[in-house]
Scaffold this motif. Structure first.
Motif, mmCIF file in Angstrom:
data_model
loop_
_atom_site.group_PDB
_atom_site.id
_atom_site.type_symbol
_atom_site.label_atom_id
_atom_site.label_comp_id
_atom_site.label_asym_id
_atom_site.label_seq_id
_atom_site.Cartn_x
_atom_site.Cartn_y
_atom_site.Cartn_z
ATOM 1 N N PHE A 187 -48.298 47.206 17.671
ATOM 2 C CA PHE A 187 -49.371 46.229 17.504
ATOM 3 C C PHE A 187 -50.647 46.993 17.183
ATOM 4 C CE2 PHE A 187 -49.253 47.317 21.990
ATOM 5 C CZ PHE A 187 -50.581 47.437 22.353
ATOM 6 N N PHE A 188 -51.760 46.283 17.003
ATOM 7 C CA PHE A 188 -53.019 46.899 16.583
ATOM 8 C C PHE A 188 -53.706 47.510 17.811
ATOM 9 C CE2 PHE A 188 -57.367 46.291 14.446
ATOM 10 C CZ PHE A 188 -57.196 47.401 13.634
ATOM 11 N N ASP A 189 -53.163 48.663 18.265
ATOM 12 C CA ASP A 189 -53.656 49.297 19.478
ATOM 13 C C ASP A 189 -54.764 50.294 19.166
ATOM 14 O OD1 ASP A 189 -52.266 51.355 18.283
ATOM 15 O OD2 ASP A 189 -50.745 51.541 19.855
ATOM 16 N N TYR A 190 -55.180 51.075 20.176
ATOM 17 C CA TYR A 190 -56.291 52.006 20.006
ATOM 18 C C TYR A 190 -56.020 53.007 18.885
ATOM 19 C CZ TYR A 190 -59.894 55.444 21.138
ATOM 20 O OH TYR A 190 -60.973 56.301 21.059
ATOM 21 N N GLN A 191 -54.809 53.570 18.873
ATOM 22 C CA GLN A 191 -54.479 54.558 17.840
ATOM 23 C C GLN A 191 -54.507 53.934 16.449
ATOM 24 O OE1 GLN A 191 -52.779 54.325 20.792
ATOM 25 N NE2 GLN A 191 -53.783 56.167 21.586
ATOM 26 N N ALA A 192 -54.035 52.692 16.342
ATOM 27 C CA ALA A 192 -54.066 52.007 15.052
ATOM 28 C C ALA A 192 -55.498 51.744 14.618
ATOM 29 C CB ALA A 192 -53.282 50.702 15.135
ATOM 30 N N LYS A 193 -56.355 51.392 15.571
ATOM 31 C CA LYS A 193 -57.743 51.054 15.240
ATOM 32 C C LYS A 193 -58.563 52.285 14.872
ATOM 33 C CE LYS A 193 -58.211 46.814 17.947
ATOM 34 N NZ LYS A 193 -58.821 46.136 19.101
ATOM 35 N N TYR A 194 -58.392 53.372 15.639
ATOM 36 C CA TYR A 194 -59.347 54.471 15.528
ATOM 37 C C TYR A 194 -58.745 55.803 15.096
ATOM 38 C CZ TYR A 194 -62.247 51.161 18.042
ATOM 39 O OH TYR A 194 -62.936 50.040 18.406
ATOM 40 N N GLU A 195 -57.430 55.887 15.023
ATOM 41 C CA GLU A 195 -56.815 57.170 14.681
ATOM 42 C C GLU A 195 -55.965 57.071 13.423
ATOM 43 O OE1 GLU A 195 -54.844 58.643 18.180
ATOM 44 O OE2 GLU A 195 -56.693 58.611 19.366
ATOM 45 N N GLY A 196 -56.247 56.065 12.614
ATOM 46 C CA GLY A 196 -55.644 55.977 11.294
ATOM 47 C C GLY A 196 -54.218 55.493 11.244
ATOM 48 N N GLN A 197 -53.706 54.955 12.379
ATOM 49 C CA GLN A 197 -52.304 54.532 12.393
ATOM 50 C C GLN A 197 -52.177 53.053 12.028
ATOM 51 O OE1 GLN A 197 -50.426 55.826 16.059
ATOM 52 N NE2 GLN A 197 -51.409 57.824 15.943
ATOM 53 N N SER A 198 -52.880 52.674 10.969
ATOM 54 C CA SER A 198 -52.801 51.297 10.469
ATOM 55 C C SER A 198 -53.332 51.263 9.044
ATOM 56 C CB SER A 198 -53.612 50.340 11.349
ATOM 57 O OG SER A 198 -54.999 50.605 11.201
ATOM 58 N N GLN A 199 -52.986 50.198 8.368
ATOM 59 C CA GLN A 199 -53.614 49.887 7.090
ATOM 60 C C GLN A 199 -54.552 48.706 7.313
ATOM 61 O OE1 GLN A 199 -51.017 49.709 3.490
ATOM 62 N NE2 GLN A 199 -49.359 50.046 4.959
ATOM 63 N N GLU A 200 -55.759 48.832 6.838
ATOM 64 C CA GLU A 200 -56.729 47.742 6.904
ATOM 65 C C GLU A 200 -57.076 47.404 5.456
ATOM 66 O OE1 GLU A 200 -59.709 49.541 9.297
ATOM 67 O OE2 GLU A 200 -58.410 49.651 11.050
ATOM 68 N N ILE A 201 -56.521 46.314 4.995
ATOM 69 C CA ILE A 201 -56.559 45.992 3.565
ATOM 70 C C ILE A 201 -57.583 44.891 3.314
ATOM 71 C CG2 ILE A 201 -55.190 45.187 1.596
ATOM 72 C CD1 ILE A 201 -52.702 46.200 3.297
ATOM 73 N N THR A 202 -58.641 45.234 2.576
ATOM 74 C CA THR A 202 -59.714 44.299 2.257
ATOM 75 C C THR A 202 -59.917 44.255 0.754
ATOM 76 O OG1 THR A 202 -60.812 44.997 4.325
ATOM 77 C CG2 THR A 202 -62.096 43.664 2.774
ATOM 78 N N PRO A 203 -59.828 43.084 0.108
ATOM 79 C CA PRO A 203 -59.506 41.786 0.709
ATOM 80 C C PRO A 203 -58.027 41.678 1.071
ATOM 81 C CG PRO A 203 -59.742 41.568 -1.657
ATOM 82 C CD PRO A 203 -60.127 42.975 -1.334
ATOM 83 N N ALA A 204 -57.748 40.805 2.054
ATOM 84 C CA ALA A 204 -56.382 40.628 2.538
ATOM 85 C C ALA A 204 -55.465 40.091 1.449
ATOM 86 C CB ALA A 204 -56.388 39.663 3.733
ATOM 87 N N ARG A 205 -54.194 40.467 1.535
ATOM 88 C CA ARG A 205 -53.191 40.016 0.560
ATOM 89 C C ARG A 205 -52.608 38.671 1.018
ATOM 90 N NH1 ARG A 205 -49.475 45.185 1.197
ATOM 91 N NH2 ARG A 205 -49.703 44.306 3.297
#
Length: 325
Positions: free
Chosen positions: A228-246
């Protein structure tokens, strides 16, 4: 004449390091032709102005001023960059309101309400805002695992009620893991919220007051590499944040409408960032942040950039709106 701007950062919660990063980005970005910027560290054991060489000067809490080389410095506006307590839960807002000092965040009531996930969701429910099934626990309450699972199902999320940056949150798949997750959340807060798992596209929607108008920024789609969108995903690059959303135009219009509706219902000012997950083609509200991250990697600055709003313009507008109000 230049305005004196106090940028408050730090705070009393686990989010203080993120706040220091946000505050320093604001400090580095503010237009020095318009503003004298001051970094103010707010911690339980000290409130201090920190100059460029690291010297600390105490803040007089009687009027929120500081004295440097026998010169008293008062502030025209406070830029609030404290995530968590006491900057996001209403305490600093109430303090500045009593002192009649302009600040960039929302008012005391809106801050306190939105910071308390349980009260926030309960307030919005009568307005038809869709949200996950949830179960509340206070520290010391008996833990009825069967009742919890019957209400929210498995998997579910166990969250600290008043915390951010994914501190005190766990995703639980099995009944036998529920108690450990509850104990983990109680390390962050004495109230917790247990929510059903919503399986769908997750998006983040920034809403700001920009040049006197409520403005919904381009939507960000959250794709976590973790569970899920946890601390590592938010702040340590372990996520994609796609803007604008698909997402489709229909989804876009629906979630923008809901985010603006929430901002207006609560009489918000300043920044907000609301999180939603789509279920059965409808956006379900998770929570709202009134002091979202302002680091260069943070979602709201990404959204502002997609809307053609630079960081300097975003922060300048926030101060101008605060001074006007």
């Amino acid at each position: 004449m230049k305005k004196n701007i106090a940028i408050i950062m730090g705070g009393y919660s686990s989010e203080y390091q993120i706040s220091l990063k946000s505050g320093n980005v604001v400090y580095d970005t503010l237009d020095r032709n318009k503003y004298n910027a001051y970094r103010i560290h707010i911690f339980k054991d000290k409130w201090v102005y920190v100059n460029n060489v690291g010297e600390e000067f105490p803040i007089d809490k009687n009027d929120f001023s500081t004295t440097v080389n026998s010169e008293k410095i008062a502030f025209d506006c406070v830029f609030n960059a404290i995530h968590g307590s006491p900057g996001e839960d209403g305490f600093m807002q109430g303090y500045f309101n009593l002192l009649n000092i302009s600040h960039t965040s929302c008012s005391m009531y809106q801050a306190a309400l939105s910071f308390n996930k349980r009260d926030f969701l309960a307030t919005l429910k009568p307005y038809g805002i869709k949200m996950a099934e949830n179960y509340y626990l206070n520290l010391g309450d008996p833990i009825d695992e069967e009742a919890i699972i019957k209400k929210v199902g498995l998997p579910c999320f166990v969250k600290a009620n008043k915390a951010g940056s994914s501190f005190g949150i766990s995703k639980v798949y099995k009944k036998e893991d529920l108690k450990a997750a509850i104990e983990n959340s109680f390390k962050e807060d004495n109230e917790i919220i247990i929510e059903e798992f919503l399986d769908g596209v997750e998006v983040s929607v920034g809403v700001i007051s920009y040049r006197g108008k409520t403005t919904v920024l381009p939507i960000t789609e959250i794709v976590s590499e973790n569970d899920f969108f946890d601390y590592q995903a938010k702040y340590e690059g372990q996520s994609q944040e796609i803007t604008p959303a698909r997402i489709s135009e229909d989804y876009t219009n629906k979630v923008k409408t809901e985010a603006k509706k929430i901002y207006d219902i609560l009489g918000m000012t300043g920044f907000s960032r609301s999180e939603f997950i789509f279920k059965n083609d409808e956006p379900y509200l998770l929570e709202m942040n009134t002091i979202p991250g302002l680091t260069r990697e943070s979602i709201l600055p990404q959204q502002a950039a997609a809307a053609g709003i630079s960081l300097k313009d975003l922060f300048d507008n926030s101060i101008e709106e605060a001074l006007k109000n």
